[in-house]
Design an enzyme around this catalytic site. Structure first.
Site, PDB file in Angstrom:
ATOM      1  N   ASP A  66      -1.031  -6.219  -0.550  1.00  0.00           N
ATOM      2  CA  ASP A  66      -1.054  -5.567   0.763  1.00  0.00           C
ATOM      3  C   ASP A  66      -2.433  -4.937   0.958  1.00  0.00           C
ATOM      4  OD1 ASP A  66      -0.046  -4.599   3.118  1.00  0.00           O
ATOM      5  OD2 ASP A  66       1.117  -2.982   2.208  1.00  0.00           O
TER       6      ASP A  66
ATOM      7  N   ASP B 299       0.847  -1.197   0.000  1.00  0.00           N
ATOM      8  CA  ASP B 299       0.000   0.000   0.000  1.00  0.00           C
ATOM      9  C   ASP B 299       0.885   1.250   0.000  1.00  0.00           C
ATOM     10  OD1 ASP B 299       0.870  -0.073   2.626  1.00  0.00           O
ATOM     11  OD2 ASP B 299      -1.100   0.332   3.507  1.00  0.00           O
ATOM     12  N   SER B 300       2.204   1.030   0.060  1.00  0.00           N
ATOM     13  CA  SER B 300       3.144   2.141  -0.172  1.00  0.00           C
ATOM     14  C   SER B 300       2.952   2.710  -1.569  1.00  0.00           C
ATOM     15  CB  SER B 300       4.590   1.667   0.008  1.00  0.00           C
ATOM     16  OG  SER B 300       4.840   0.501  -0.751  1.00  0.00           O
TER      17      SER B 300
ATOM     18  N   GLU C 136       8.774  -3.884  10.783  1.00  0.00           N
ATOM     19  CA  GLU C 136       9.166  -2.582  10.215  1.00  0.00           C
ATOM     20  C   GLU C 136       9.595  -1.614  11.315  1.00  0.00           C
ATOM     21  OE1 GLU C 136       6.410  -0.915   7.397  1.00  0.00           O
ATOM     22  OE2 GLU C 136       7.500   0.988   7.284  1.00  0.00           O
TER      23      GLU C 136
ATOM     24  N   GLU D  41      -1.573  -5.393   7.928  1.00  0.00           N
ATOM     25  CA  GLU D  41      -0.931  -4.704   9.062  1.00  0.00           C
ATOM     26  C   GLU D  41      -1.608  -5.207  10.327  1.00  0.00           C
ATOM     27  OE1 GLU D  41      -0.402  -0.488   8.712  1.00  0.00           O
ATOM     28  OE2 GLU D  41       0.629  -0.690   6.789  1.00  0.00           O
TER      29      GLU D  41
ATOM     30  N   LYS E 112      -1.051  -9.460   2.617  1.00  0.00           N
ATOM     31  CA  LYS E 112      -0.384  -8.954   3.826  1.00  0.00           C
ATOM     32  C   LYS E 112      -1.362  -8.061   4.559  1.00  0.00           C
ATOM     33  CE  LYS E 112       2.885  -5.577   4.018  1.00  0.00           C
ATOM     34  NZ  LYS E 112       2.252  -4.632   4.977  1.00  0.00           N
TER      35      LYS E 112
HETATM   36  O1  KIV Z   1       3.466  -1.078   1.774  1.00  0.00           O
HETATM   37  C1  KIV Z   1       4.625  -1.488   1.835  1.00  0.00           C
HETATM   38  O2  KIV Z   1       5.448  -1.286   0.922  1.00  0.00           O
HETATM   39  C2  KIV Z   1       5.015  -2.232   3.017  1.00  0.00           C
HETATM   40  C3  KIV Z   1       6.457  -2.602   3.155  1.00  0.00           C
HETATM   41  C4  KIV Z   1       7.234  -1.419   3.556  1.00  0.00           C
HETATM   42  C5  KIV Z   1       6.649  -3.730   4.078  1.00  0.00           C
HETATM   43  O3  KIV Z   1       4.203  -2.520   3.840  1.00  0.00           O
END
Ligand code: KIV
Length: 270
Positions: A81, A42-43, A180, A113, A111
């Protein structure tokens, strides 16, 4: 093609490599380089969608970018994510959103959080056949609650709480754990304490693997966190290319003859 079970087995052998990617050409580069896991993080919110944080990223954006990455990936494990509030509000809706990533976008896993609220969800998703990568330490979706993108697990009490959550997510069936922005000694001890592989970012050298955001690795991000490293200067390459194009169009050197085609069968029409 590595599976989540391969990743579990990799723990303790060669370090696991994970990078983010959000589009097909980048995914192809990452995949052909032999990276083990591609995270459609989600980055993407900050890295490519122009948002100020990850919070505005939607399920639709995640599905679309994950599908693009999956189409270009032959070997790496593709992990979607899950964006802010797409999980954890209502269990049926969480399952539907996570399931979409596997059913529609061709991800191999999701993934999430993690926190105390995601233990049961992790168990439920795993039982349903949706592999879950957990994520502890700095969880950027909590930025407003944390008051910034600050290092986590910096007291014994906080580190113990993180370890308890790591164990709880392992027991719930998570196949790996991202750590992280936590002290290296805390990440090392959590890695020692659990059997699933840990993948660190800003968590020191003693996790089972490492992950970075691809735009940081490329040297394309406007801002990179202090724990990341730039392995290239793609921004400068892109600037040079765009300036070259502008200059060529304005000076009339592009397009040249080799970029144009004249059809002799077409008579003058004007
Ligand atoms: O969203 C992302 O890129 C992440 C990584 C930094 C682990 O969660």
């Amino acid at each position: 093609m590595p599976t989540v079970q391969d990743l579990r087995r990799k723990a303790g052998d060669e370090p696991i490599t994970m990078l983010t990617a959000y589009d097909a050409p980048t995914a192809a580069i990452v995949d052909r380089a032999g990276i083990d896991v591609i995270l459609v993080g989600d980055s993407m919110g900050n890295a490519v969608l122009g948002y100020d944080s990850t919070l505005p990223v939607t399920v639709e954006e995640t599905a679309s970018h994950t599908a693009a990455v999956a189409r270009a990936t032959e070997d790496a494990l593709v992990v979607a994510d899950m964006p802010f509030l797409s999980f954890g509000v209502d269990q049926a809706q969480s399952v539907e959103h996570c399931g979409r990533m596997l059913k529609e976008a061709d991800a191999d896993a999701v993934k999430i959080e993690s926190g105390p609220h995601t233990v049961e969800l992790t168990r439920h998703l795993t039982d349903l056949g949706i592999p879950v990568m957990a994520h502890l330490g700095l969880t950027p979706q909590h930025v407003h609650q944390l008051g910034g993108y600050t290092r986590q697990g910096t007291t014994t009490e906080a580190a113990e709480h993180m370890l308890d959550l790591a164990v709880a997510h392992e027991e719930a069936g998570a196949f790996s754990l991202v750590l992280e922005h936590v002290p290296a000694n805390v990440a090392a001890q959590i890695t020692e304490a659990i059997d699933i592989p840990t993948i660190g970012i800003g968590a020191g050298p003693d996790t089972d693997g490492q992950v970075l955001v691809i735009t940081d690795v490329f040297g394309l991000s406007e801002y990179s966190p202090p724990f990341s490293k730039q392995f290239g200067d793609v921004r400068e390459e892109m600037e040079t290319a765009v300036e070259g194009y502008k200059e060529a169009v304005e000076s009339g050197t592009f397009p040249a003859d080799e970029h144009s085609y004249v059809e002799s069968d077409v008579e003058d029409i004007y």
